[in-house]
Design a protein around this motif. Sequence first.
Motif, PDB file in Angstrom:
ATOM      1  N   LYS A 160      32.910  43.673  35.114  1.00 25.51           N
ATOM      2  CA  LYS A 160      34.199  42.991  35.266  1.00 25.51           C
ATOM      3  C   LYS A 160      35.062  43.793  36.247  1.00 25.51           C
ATOM      4  CE  LYS A 160      38.380  42.171  32.517  1.00 25.51           C
ATOM      5  NZ  LYS A 160      38.995  42.420  31.198  1.00 25.51           N
ATOM      6  N   PRO A 161      35.462  43.171  37.373  1.00 23.59           N
ATOM      7  CA  PRO A 161      36.374  43.866  38.281  1.00 23.59           C
ATOM      8  C   PRO A 161      37.751  43.957  37.625  1.00 23.59           C
ATOM      9  CG  PRO A 161      35.277  42.010  39.362  1.00 23.59           C
ATOM     10  CD  PRO A 161      35.061  41.856  37.891  1.00 23.59           C
ATOM     11  N   VAL A 162      38.347  45.164  37.567  1.00 26.27           N
ATOM     12  CA  VAL A 162      39.663  45.282  36.929  1.00 26.27           C
ATOM     13  C   VAL A 162      40.796  45.596  37.903  1.00 26.27           C
ATOM     14  CG1 VAL A 162      38.837  45.812  34.599  1.00 26.27           C
ATOM     15  CG2 VAL A 162      39.258  47.688  36.184  1.00 26.27           C
ATOM     16  N   CYS A 163      40.498  46.193  39.023  1.00 30.78           N
ATOM     17  CA  CYS A 163      41.554  46.453  40.001  1.00 30.78           C
ATOM     18  C   CYS A 163      40.939  46.767  41.358  1.00 30.78           C
ATOM     19  CB  CYS A 163      42.434  47.631  39.567  1.00 30.78           C
ATOM     20  SG  CYS A 163      41.560  49.197  39.480  1.00 30.78           S
ATOM     21  N   ASN A 173      38.412  49.908  24.631  1.00 30.29           N
ATOM     22  CA  ASN A 173      38.091  49.105  25.816  1.00 30.29           C
ATOM     23  C   ASN A 173      39.265  49.033  26.795  1.00 30.29           C
ATOM     24  OD1 ASN A 173      35.549  48.709  24.872  1.00 30.29           O
ATOM     25  ND2 ASN A 173      35.886  46.609  24.161  1.00 30.29           N
ATOM     26  N   ARG A 174      40.465  48.913  26.260  1.00 31.94           N
ATOM     27  CA  ARG A 174      41.633  48.851  27.159  1.00 31.94           C
ATOM     28  C   ARG A 174      41.830  50.187  27.872  1.00 31.94           C
ATOM     29  NH1 ARG A 174      43.790  46.748  31.088  1.00 31.94           N
ATOM     30  NH2 ARG A 174      46.043  46.955  31.296  1.00 31.94           N
ATOM     31  N   LEU A 175      41.649  51.284  27.144  1.00 31.62           N
ATOM     32  CA  LEU A 175      41.796  52.590  27.788  1.00 31.62           C
ATOM     33  C   LEU A 175      40.696  52.794  28.838  1.00 31.62           C
ATOM     34  CD1 LEU A 175      43.430  55.164  28.081  1.00 31.62           C
ATOM     35  CD2 LEU A 175      42.072  56.210  26.247  1.00 31.62           C
ATOM     36  N   THR A 176      39.526  52.199  28.595  1.00 33.46           N
ATOM     37  CA  THR A 176      38.445  52.270  29.578  1.00 33.46           C
ATOM     38  C   THR A 176      38.891  51.615  30.890  1.00 33.46           C
ATOM     39  OG1 THR A 176      36.797  52.221  27.823  1.00 33.46           O
ATOM     40  CG2 THR A 176      36.039  51.588  30.019  1.00 33.46           C
ATOM     41  N   GLU A 177      39.576  50.459  30.778  1.00 37.51           N
ATOM     42  CA  GLU A 177      40.071  49.775  31.978  1.00 37.51           C
ATOM     43  C   GLU A 177      41.186  50.574  32.648  1.00 37.51           C
ATOM     44  OE1 GLU A 177      39.198  45.261  30.190  1.00 37.51           O
ATOM     45  OE2 GLU A 177      41.269  45.947  30.415  1.00 37.51           O
ATOM     46  N   LEU A 178      42.110  51.092  31.832  1.00 40.35           N
ATOM     47  CA  LEU A 178      43.229  51.869  32.396  1.00 40.35           C
ATOM     48  C   LEU A 178      42.725  53.156  33.051  1.00 40.35           C
ATOM     49  CD1 LEU A 178      45.686  51.352  29.413  1.00 40.35           C
ATOM     50  CD2 LEU A 178      46.015  50.468  31.751  1.00 40.35           C
ATOM     51  N   ASN A 179      41.664  53.718  32.480  1.00 38.79           N
ATOM     52  CA  ASN A 179      41.076  54.930  33.052  1.00 38.79           C
ATOM     53  C   ASN A 179      40.523  54.644  34.455  1.00 38.79           C
ATOM     54  OD1 ASN A 179      39.856  57.627  33.152  1.00 38.79           O
ATOM     55  ND2 ASN A 179      37.912  56.568  32.807  1.00 38.79           N
ATOM     56  N   VAL A 180      39.795  53.541  34.580  1.00 40.70           N
ATOM     57  CA  VAL A 180      39.238  53.169  35.883  1.00 40.70           C
ATOM     58  C   VAL A 180      40.369  52.982  36.914  1.00 40.70           C
ATOM     59  CG1 VAL A 180      38.202  51.174  37.050  1.00 40.70           C
ATOM     60  CG2 VAL A 180      37.017  52.245  35.143  1.00 40.70           C
ATOM     61  N   GLN A 181      41.429  52.303  36.486  1.00 42.26           N
ATOM     62  CA  GLN A 181      42.584  52.090  37.370  1.00 42.26           C
ATOM     63  C   GLN A 181      43.200  53.425  37.825  1.00 42.26           C
ATOM     64  OE1 GLN A 181      46.571  50.854  35.790  1.00 42.26           O
ATOM     65  NE2 GLN A 181      45.919  48.882  36.591  1.00 42.26           N
ATOM     66  N   GLU A 182      43.322  54.344  36.891  1.00 44.68           N
ATOM     67  CA  GLU A 182      43.900  55.647  37.211  1.00 44.68           C
ATOM     68  C   GLU A 182      43.007  56.426  38.188  1.00 44.68           C
ATOM     69  OE1 GLU A 182      46.905  56.107  35.908  1.00 44.68           O
ATOM     70  OE2 GLU A 182      47.211  58.019  36.944  1.00 44.68           O
TER      71      GLU A 182
END
Length: 210
Positions: free
Chosen positions: A190-193, A145-154
């Motif tokens: 969930k908005p992440v960035c 799940n954390r990598l999913t969020e970091l992926n979206v940010q990238e």
Amino acid sequence: MKAYEKLLTENKAWANEQVRTDPEFFTRLSDLQTPDFLWIGCSDSRVPADKITGTQPGEIFVHRNIANLVVNTDINLLSVLQYAVEVLKVKHVIVCGHYGCGGIRAAMTQHHFGIINHWLKNIKDIYRLHREEVDDLPSEEERVNRLTELNVQEQIFNLAKTSIIQKAWKEEKRPHLHGWVYGLNDGIIKPVCEMNAGSHIDPLYEYDNL
Ligand code: CO
């Protein structure tokens, strides 16, 4: 009835219902589309862009691929992006990942899945960048799940690196970029960035002659 025939039957029912509730529906939409949003999402069948956002035909321009990646050699994605930004003049670009993404999960393993590994390598590169943070998490689910969020940010950064986005930011102060993650468990996004038009980016990627 064969499984695929149901789709055609359902289509007829849907078209009839549209005309019944809004007789001008198809005439209006066949003339033009003026969507405000470009949606870059995962191909996963459980994340239908229009359904989960309550948008109607004509409201969002959509591109989907495995794990919602923005790859700077992907002529398909870049064509969609250029058309959406320069012709449709969308105001917002949304990259929406989802928790429980099979693409992210697969990229975290050492298994060779065939040709898809070339695609997944883009995610492995992001994992490598954030290795410590991700590996510190106690369960596999949390790490995925954390990598999913970091992926979206990238992917939001990848959008900002394109000349298409930089030119539109400079000339028209749009589009704003939004990184979201959808929850398969609860249906909530969930908005992440986010990066508003004109946001600061690493000068290494900033074109000074646009
Ligand atoms: Co997915």
